[in-house]
Scaffold this motif. Structure first.
Motif: not given
Ligand code: SAH
Length: 259
Positions: A224-226, A231-233, A253-254
């Motif tokens: 469930n990534l925001s 957008e993060d490469s 990050k997650i």
């Protein structure tokens, strides 16, 4: 009959070459521990050379017949033969909180399980050295970018520096295995506590490699990534393009995104 006949279901391939047995024992650095535990000693070809080292040698062997053979032939092992399954044995029973090295010409039918078990008890294992089927030994030591780089490589290298040392041909075993073998050495990193949630790290690595041809954006959907994070490469990449450090950064990050 003095010798033990090999049992296939226990992954028994007895090493016949004394020089190779000695070379494997010599891969131990003897730094950071006073005890070596050999998994699957069989008839003791490697044990003999471990017993020459200035450390206390213990063995753990599942096969009763091998255990009897060892008790009869290696009196120096007296009281240090565990007639047990390494995968199930609680090391605290014999070793308390002591630091141990693990060595062996390992049973290849349970290679991956041995490695995962070692990772579970990594706080007590500063060194792990020995032989697997070549492909597994290579996979553990592989760096990012290669086809065989995967779950085992990332998880092991998060905690250990892994070195592939040498290859061993089929014909030095009785019975010979179908594949070549590879000897490796893992040295635990000085700081082996990851700067991220370790449980989440394991889940992220396994989930990403379970669909290794997909980009992380697709394979990690279940987290469930925001939209912002997606957008993060890093999510354009496939798992084999990430080093252990990249996976740690990804896990951070997650976690920040809120799982
Ligand atoms: N080290 C010996 C034998 C290698 S064969 C040599 O080099 O000749 C692998 C050994 O692992 C066998 O003796 C087998 O009985 C043992 N083994 C298999 N599964 C095991 C387990 N779960 N725990 C401990 N030993 C095991």
């Amino acid at each position: 009959m003095d010798r033990v006949k090999a049992k296939k279901h226990l992954g028994q391939h007895f090493l016949k070459d004394e020089n190779i047995a000695k070379d494997i024992a010599d891969t131990l650095t003897l730094q950071g521990y006073g005890t070596v535990l050999e998994i699957g000693p069989g008839m003791g070809v490697l044990t003999k050379y471990l017993l020459e080292k200035p450390v206390e040698t213990w063995v753990i062997e599942i096969d009763k017949e091998s255990v009897e053979y060892l008790s009869a032939h290696y009196l120096k092992l007296n009281g240090r033969i565990l007639s047990e399954d390494f995968l199930k044995y609680d090391l605290r029973k014999s070793f308390g909180e002591e630091q141990l090295a693990i060595a062996g010409n390992f049973p290849y039918n349970i290679s991956t399980q041995i490695v995962f078990r070692v990772l579970e008890v990594r706080h007590r294992i500063p060194e792990f050295a020995g032989m697997f089927q070549k492909e597994v030994a290579e996979r553990i030591c592989e760096k990012k970018g290669s086809k065989t780089y995967g779950i085992l490589s990332v998880l092991v290298q998060a905690f250990y520096d892994a070195e592939y040392l040498f290859t061993v041909p089929e014909h030095v075993f009785d019975p010979p295995p179908k594949v070549k073998s590879g000897v490796l050495r893992l040295r635990r990193k000085e700081n082996f506590n990851l700067p991220c949630d370790e449980k989440l790290f394991f889940t992220v690595v396994k989930t990403a490699f379970n669909q290794r041809r997909k980009t992380l954006r697709n394979s990690l959907k279940t987290f469930n990534l925001s939209d912002n994070l997606k957008e993060d490469s890093i999510f354009d990449l496939r798992p084999e393009q990430l080093s252990t450090e990249d996976f740690i950064a990804l896990t951070q990050k997650i976690a920040a995104n809120g799982v």
